[in-house]
Design an enzyme around this catalytic site. Structure first.
Site, mmCIF file in Angstrom:
data_model
loop_
_atom_site.group_PDB
_atom_site.id
_atom_site.type_symbol
_atom_site.label_atom_id
_atom_site.label_comp_id
_atom_site.label_asym_id
_atom_site.label_seq_id
_atom_site.Cartn_x
_atom_site.Cartn_y
_atom_site.Cartn_z
ATOM 1 N N GLY A 58 -29.295 12.779 -7.009
ATOM 2 C CA GLY A 58 -30.139 11.678 -7.463
ATOM 3 C C GLY A 58 -29.432 10.834 -8.507
ATOM 4 O O GLY A 58 -28.244 10.521 -8.377
ATOM 5 N N GLN B 189 -26.591 11.723 -3.225
ATOM 6 C CA GLN B 189 -28.034 11.624 -3.020
ATOM 7 C C GLN B 189 -28.751 12.895 -3.474
ATOM 8 O O GLN B 189 -29.841 12.828 -4.066
ATOM 9 C CB GLN B 189 -28.339 11.356 -1.544
ATOM 10 C CG GLN B 189 -29.778 10.982 -1.251
ATOM 11 C CD GLN B 189 -30.142 9.605 -1.796
ATOM 12 O OE1 GLN B 189 -29.275 8.773 -2.015
ATOM 13 N NE2 GLN B 189 -31.426 9.366 -2.006
ATOM 14 N N TRP C 140 0.825 -1.213 0.000
ATOM 15 C CA TRP C 140 0.000 0.000 0.000
ATOM 16 C C TRP C 140 0.862 1.267 0.000
ATOM 17 O O TRP C 140 0.570 2.233 0.702
ATOM 18 C CB TRP C 140 -0.971 0.022 1.195
ATOM 19 C CG TRP C 140 -1.724 -1.255 1.352
ATOM 20 C CD1 TRP C 140 -1.631 -2.141 2.381
ATOM 21 C CD2 TRP C 140 -2.683 -1.818 0.436
ATOM 22 N NE1 TRP C 140 -2.464 -3.219 2.171
ATOM 23 C CE2 TRP C 140 -3.120 -3.039 0.985
ATOM 24 C CE3 TRP C 140 -3.208 -1.391 -0.786
ATOM 25 C CZ2 TRP C 140 -4.058 -3.842 0.349
ATOM 26 C CZ3 TRP C 140 -4.136 -2.195 -1.427
ATOM 27 C CH2 TRP C 140 -4.557 -3.396 -0.849
ATOM 28 N N GLU D 275 -3.079 6.284 6.850
ATOM 29 C CA GLU D 275 -2.473 6.888 8.046
ATOM 30 C C GLU D 275 -3.094 6.353 9.335
ATOM 31 O O GLU D 275 -3.268 7.070 10.318
ATOM 32 C CB GLU D 275 -2.582 8.423 8.019
ATOM 33 C CG GLU D 275 -2.077 9.073 6.754
ATOM 34 C CD GLU D 275 -0.579 8.971 6.559
ATOM 35 O OE1 GLU D 275 0.055 8.167 7.243
ATOM 36 O OE2 GLU D 275 -0.040 9.684 5.699
#
Length: 380
Positions: free
Chosen positions: A339, A336, A157, A363
């Site tokens: 929509g 949201q 990572w 982190e």
């Protein structure tokens, strides 16, 4: 939305003005295309470095700008509001310069002007495939061999894994536990250091993340930072600052999502009026604005403790926890508000939502932040 900021100096006002100008001119127009291509904007980082925005919290004698952390974080917030991948790159690079700046020898610090100027891009190699949150259990090994260390193991990572010029490699030079960990500054081109294929991530696609394999990579002994056994102390100290950087990124991202949602809700007409006039949406946006202001205040309060030389580790954990959870809520609500339009790539809020998720993980996951905070409470 214009954020009303209280800044400590006129110079700080000028810096935020410069950051805004660069964010509008160099970041915002490029973000969507670079994210679509999953292409890292290396030249943008060089531009920011040459403008002095990669060394803000570091001393002028090393090529930095000697700015308070509260100023640096607000610059980071502005960058994140235009393009999170770049802001996160700045945060990670700033974190990567910390070990040398805070614990390095005079000879090692001669590298800082190129680091802080953006000519050398850094990466921070702490996490491993089996030990992400449990940093004290890392297994990457560095054995002394004459005037060098031979480093073997795998890091996971790692932001900038395929583009960095130098790596802070946290590795085991002694026995088990945190006291056996050291930090080496390795050139990315060192034989035996091999970045793996980039991960296919949900968001931040312009930010390359990958594992790095170390196969008896020979790192000169004079690249040991702070002495053997100091690695865990360096890592945890750096992460306190890094968590504030991620909190600032979260605030910027959430602000961008709110601004876009408010603009859309003012223009979108349903049932003969703007949808922002419907209480259900208006209250949702009001809550978002309040949460962003609260996260910004919490983050800057922790930064001011740091600037004053006072303990701030717990406050940094609170800021990172609150701000990143907030960003996930606000970006989800922004989708949201739009929509069906919010679910398609024609609008940036779907990208903001995907990007917000990683801020709850990097982190130190937010579960780790809760552990840090709860342990402080039990100690009284």
């Amino acid at each position: 939305m214009t954020v009303d900021r209280i800044l400590p100096t006129d110079e700080a006002h000028d810096l935020l003005g410069l950051a805004t100008e660069l964010a509008d001119g160099e970041l915002a127009p490029k973000a969507a295309a670079f994210e679509e291509r999953a292409e890292f904007p290396r030249e943008v980082l060089r531009t920011l470095g040459r403008a002095g925005l990669l060394g803000l919290p570091y001393a002028e004698e090393y090529g930095g700008a000697a700015q308070p952390y509260e100023v640096y974080l607000q610059v980071l917030e502005i960058l994140a509001s235009r393009w999170l991948a770049v802001a996160e790159a700045v945060s990670v690079h700033t974190l990567s310069c910390y070990p040398v700046a805070a614990f390095g020898s005079d000879e090692q610090r001669k590298l800082l002007p190129d680091m802080l100027g953006g000519e050398l891009l850094g990466a921070y190699c702490l996490s491993e495939p089996q030990g992400g949150s449990d940093a004290a259990a890392l297994t990457t090994r560095a054995d002394r061999d004459g005037d060098a260390y031979l480093v073997s193991g795998t890091k996971a990572w790692i932001t900038h894994a395929r583009t960095a010029d130098f790596y802070n490699v946290f590795c085991r030079t002694g026995g088990p536990g945190p006291k056996g960990i050291s930090c080496l500054l390795a050139d990315a081109g060192t034989a035996g250091i091999t970045p793996q294929a980039a991960e296919r991530t949900m968001g931040l696609r312009a930010s390359p993340v990958a594992q790095i394999a170390f196969d008896e990579a020979r790192v000169p002994a004079d690249r040991l930072i702070g002495g053997e056994g100091m690695g865990f102390t360096i890592a945890m100290s750096a992460l306190d600052s890094g968590r504030l950087g991620i909190a600032a990124c979260a605030v910027g991202l959430a602000q961008a999502a709110l601004d876009y949602a408010v603009s859309y809700a003012r223009e979108r007409q349903q049932f003969g009026r703007s949808i922002i006039d419907f209480q259900g949406l208006g209250f949702m946006l009001a809550d978002a604005a309040t949460q962003i202001s609260a996260a910004r205040a919490l983050t800057l309060a922790a930064a001011r403790l740091r600037d004053a030389g006072r303990p701030y580790s717990i406050e940094a954990a609170k800021a990172k926890l609150f701000a990143t959870d907030m960003a996930m809520r606000v970006t989800t609500d922004a989708v949201q508000v739009l929509g069906g339009a919010g679910y398609v790539a024609d609008h940036p809020v779907e990208r903001y939502m995907r990007e917000a998720k990683v801020l709850q993980i990097v982190e130190g996951t937010n579960q780790i932040q809760r552990m840090v905070i709860s342990r402080a409470l039990t100690k009284g």
